[in-house]
Design an enzyme around this catalytic site. Structure first.
Site, mmCIF file in Angstrom:
data_model
loop_
_atom_site.group_PDB
_atom_site.id
_atom_site.type_symbol
_atom_site.label_atom_id
_atom_site.label_comp_id
_atom_site.label_asym_id
_atom_site.label_seq_id
_atom_site.Cartn_x
_atom_site.Cartn_y
_atom_site.Cartn_z
ATOM 1 N N ASP A 62 39.722 24.028 42.180
ATOM 2 C CA ASP A 62 39.744 23.594 43.755
ATOM 3 C C ASP A 62 39.048 22.319 43.807
ATOM 4 O O ASP A 62 37.931 22.288 43.334
ATOM 5 C CB ASP A 62 39.671 24.763 44.826
ATOM 6 C CG ASP A 62 40.228 24.283 46.205
ATOM 7 O OD1 ASP A 62 40.927 23.200 46.124
ATOM 8 O OD2 ASP A 62 40.266 25.133 46.757
ATOM 9 N N ASP A 122 45.461 32.695 44.782
ATOM 10 C CA ASP A 122 44.222 33.063 44.358
ATOM 11 C C ASP A 122 43.468 33.771 45.675
ATOM 12 O O ASP A 122 44.039 33.451 46.661
ATOM 13 C CB ASP A 122 43.353 31.949 43.937
ATOM 14 C CG ASP A 122 43.125 30.962 45.178
ATOM 15 O OD1 ASP A 122 41.752 31.357 45.811
ATOM 16 O OD2 ASP A 122 43.848 30.272 45.719
ATOM 17 N N CYS A 145 46.280 54.472 35.913
ATOM 18 C CA CYS A 145 45.907 52.967 35.778
ATOM 19 C C CYS A 145 45.359 52.928 34.534
ATOM 20 O O CYS A 145 44.543 53.739 34.050
ATOM 21 C CB CYS A 145 45.028 52.586 36.795
ATOM 22 S SG CYS A 145 44.359 51.012 36.829
ATOM 23 N N CYS A 204 43.162 50.685 33.275
ATOM 24 C CA CYS A 204 42.021 49.802 33.174
ATOM 25 C C CYS A 204 40.837 50.376 32.789
ATOM 26 O O CYS A 204 40.907 51.730 32.536
ATOM 27 C CB CYS A 204 41.824 49.047 34.620
ATOM 28 S SG CYS A 204 40.626 50.124 35.659
ATOM 29 N N CYS A 249 39.475 53.062 35.050
ATOM 30 C CA CYS A 249 40.094 54.339 35.423
ATOM 31 C C CYS A 249 40.197 55.237 34.226
ATOM 32 O O CYS A 249 40.355 56.364 34.005
ATOM 33 C CB CYS A 249 41.466 53.969 35.875
ATOM 34 S SG CYS A 249 41.479 53.323 37.502
ATOM 35 N N HIS A 277 38.676 47.098 38.093
ATOM 36 C CA HIS A 277 39.847 47.829 38.554
ATOM 37 C C HIS A 277 41.119 46.676 39.823
ATOM 38 O O HIS A 277 41.865 46.785 39.439
ATOM 39 C CB HIS A 277 39.635 49.232 39.280
ATOM 40 C CG HIS A 277 40.783 49.693 39.885
ATOM 41 N ND1 HIS A 277 41.895 50.474 39.299
ATOM 42 C CD2 HIS A 277 41.417 49.565 41.261
ATOM 43 C CE1 HIS A 277 42.823 50.916 40.014
ATOM 44 N NE2 HIS A 277 42.365 50.304 41.375
HETATM 45 N N1 PRF Z 1 42.678 23.359 50.733
HETATM 46 C C1 PRF Z 1 41.892 23.407 49.769
HETATM 47 N N2 PRF Z 1 41.466 24.794 49.141
HETATM 48 C C2 PRF Z 1 41.971 25.858 49.894
HETATM 49 C C3 PRF Z 1 42.732 25.671 51.079
HETATM 50 C C4 PRF Z 1 43.123 24.487 51.683
HETATM 51 O O1 PRF Z 1 43.737 24.159 52.590
HETATM 52 C C5 PRF Z 1 42.862 27.037 51.529
HETATM 53 C C6 PRF Z 1 43.509 27.523 52.667
HETATM 54 N N3 PRF Z 1 43.870 28.898 52.506
HETATM 55 C C7 PRF Z 1 42.167 27.965 50.350
HETATM 56 N N4 PRF Z 1 41.743 27.243 49.610
HETATM 57 N N5 PRF Z 1 41.382 22.477 49.057
HETATM 58 ZN ZN ZN Z 2 42.183 51.143 37.422
#
Ligand code: PRF
Ligand code: ZN
Length: 374
Positions: free
Chosen positions: A95, A268, A306, A308, A311, A337
């Site tokens: 990100d 994520d 499960c 994993c 578990c 888990h």
């Molecule tokens: N922009 C960026 N990363 C993010 C968000 C976003 O708006 C959000 C919003 N849920 C999570 N991670 N660059």
């Molecule tokens: Zn598990």
């Protein structure tokens, strides 16, 4: 010439906008819909890359903001990039840090040029421009990189939201013309807050740059759930079908189910590992707080069936004992888990789409997990 990225749709639900596909990256294939565990500091907290992979992860997310401040991009580059640095050979998404910087509130200042921010570590000032942010992400070397964007909080005025989306679009154009590495797919981010027309405007501005994928930002923060669904309903019919759609920062079962129904392919969330550190386990019948005294002599696994590592090898009573005793192994077992649970949940979603039974799966899951019938 071999293509670095491709997305192949394999199944489409006839009941909803849910789809299954295979996203090919330089570090391998990803089955969508997919959940990406978060490794903010180039580590999924407490787990080795081998444990993360064994829990079923196909791709992980890391953060430009954190790695920029520490250890710094030159060190990661000198190590041979993030994959080598952390010894994770599957795909990685970084990100941009737009969201982390946004969360700093009084520690940042936004201009047309970029965003100036103060480190949460030592207060030192830095500037991210769309270009410098790409430089940083080029050095980190993730397979998927995100543009620098501006995320508005819930309740922001239309005027301010419009200004943020315009800047986000200008920053996208600058990021795209600066980014030259064909082995990294740059995803644009749709902003526009909770205003229908602004969301569509932001989407249209992003489309020319959405070569390999597109992301939805600015939701799944602290707005009511119905508001998130409303924004996804506005965007869903207009998302380009031939590329993956990524909903940033969402990853609890209810968010995943509603977003998948609206055509989202990638997720994520820090939830899985964050709640693990509070003693919470995700199961098909809801979350369990393993701190609870009732688990003191419960010698069954977190979830029977499960497969994993936690578990297969340990009981609720033992994990509760570790939590109460403050042993870090407890958080490791719960993280393993919870990630495994979520990866398995995604697998079941994909199966249900393939069999065109997604709605049935969703209804049954809600009924068991939240004890509600939709
Ligand atoms: N922009 C960026 N990363 C993010 C968000 C976003 O708006 C959000 C919003 N849920 C999570 N991670 N660059
Ligand atoms: Zn598990």
């Amino acid at each position: 010439m071999e293509k670095n990225f491709s997305y192949r749709l394999t199944h489409k639900s006839t009941q909803t906008r849910a789809r299954c596909g295979i996203f090919t990256t330089p570090h391998g294939e990803i089955q969508t819909p997919i959940f990406m565990p978060v490794g903010t500091q180039a580590s999924v907290k407490g787990l080795s890359p081998e444990e993360v992979a064994n829990a079923g992860a196909q791709i992980i997310l890391s953060n430009t903001y954190h790695l920029f401040l520490r250890p710094n991009p030159d060190i990661v580059e000198a190590a041979g990039g993030l994959h080598k640095f952390m010894n994770w050979n599957k795909p990685i998404l970084t990100d941009s840090g737009g969201f982390q910087v946004f969360s700093l509130a009084d520690l940042r200042r936004i201009t047309d040029d970029g965003v100036e921010f103060k480190s949460h570590l030592d207060g030192q000032s830095f500037l991210f421009t769309p270009e410098s942010n790409i430089d940083v992400q080029n050095k980190l070397g993730a397979d998927i990189i995100m543009q620098l964007d501006i995320c508005c909080k819930y309740g922001t005025s239309k005027e301010e939201t419009k200004k943020a989306l315009d800047r986000t679009a200008q920053w996208l154009a600058r990021a795209a013309s600066h980014h030259k590495n064909p082995k990294q797919a740059l995803f644009p981010i749709i902003q526009g807050g909770f205003y229908e027309d602004l969301r569509l405007e932001s989407l249209n501005l992003a489309l020319p740059y959405a070569k390999h994928g597109i992301a939805i930002g600015g939701i799944a923060i602290d707005e009511p759930f119905t508001e998130l669904c409303r924004v996804l309903d506005v965007l869903a019919p207009h998302l380009p079908p031939q590329i993956p759609h990524y909903l940033m920062g969402a990853g609890t079962p209810d968010y995943i189910l509603e977003a998948v129904a609206r055509g989202v392919d990638m997720f994520d969330c820090v939830y899985q590992t964050r709640v693990a550190r509070n003693g919470l386990a995700m199961t098909n019948t809801g979350t369990l707080n393993l701190r609870n005294a009732k688990f003191r002599d419960d010698f069954t696994p977190i979830e029977s069936g499960c497969d994993c590592y936690a578990c297969k090898n340990f009981t609720r009573a033992y994990i509760r004992h570790l939590i109460v005793a403050g042993e870090m192994f407890a958080l490791r077992l719960l993280s393993i888990h919870n990630i495994h649970f979520t990866m398995n949940f995604m697998e079941k979603i994909r199966e249900s789409i393939k069999n065109d039974k997604f709605l049935e799966f969703r209804a049954e899951f809600y009924n068991n997990y939240y004890h509600i019938s939709p």
